[in-house]
Design an enzyme around this catalytic site. Sequence first.
Site, PDB file in Angstrom:
ATOM      1  CE  LYS A 127      -2.924   1.858   3.446  1.00  0.00           C
ATOM      2  NZ  LYS A 127      -3.972   1.735   4.467  1.00  0.00           N
TER       3      LYS A 127
ATOM      4  CB  SER B  62      -1.288   2.274 -16.921  1.00  0.00           C
ATOM      5  OG  SER B  62      -0.930   3.402 -17.632  1.00  0.00           O
TER       6      SER B  62
ATOM      7  CE1 TYR C 130      -0.337  -0.938 -18.016  1.00  0.00           C
ATOM      8  CE2 TYR C 130      -2.954  -1.355 -18.167  1.00  0.00           C
ATOM      9  CZ  TYR C 130      -1.736  -0.585 -18.795  1.00  0.00           C
ATOM     10  OH  TYR C 130      -1.694   0.049 -19.998  1.00  0.00           O
TER      11      TYR C 130
END
Length: 117
Positions: free
Chosen positions: A9, A25, A58
């Site tokens: 995280k 992305s 991503y």
Amino acid sequence: MLIEVLKSKIHRVTVTEANLNYIGSITLDPLLMEAADMIEGEKVQVLNCMNGERLETYIIQGERGSGVVCLNGPAARKVHPGDVVIVVTYAHITREEAVTFRPTIIFPDTETNQLRG
């Protein structure tokens, strides 16, 4: 059986750019990626603290040391430069592994997106 757990995280970074005309992305500073144990191409969930939006995309690698956090393509509609986001990844591991597993969590400076300390 595998369960899905928090792997990494990046807690509270500021969006520096939103580029609608890119293929998709999130572009991240490699220093943030390395500190958070994330790699290029890895699936991430982006949580927008400003409006509650949650999206999946991503990672692509940006310029090292730049502090870049840029949402590209359709994701650019969900954020604005200046929004504060959380970027998370998950992993599938066994319940036995999960008992001792500890995620990597980093807390960069929200103003500069640079690592602290």
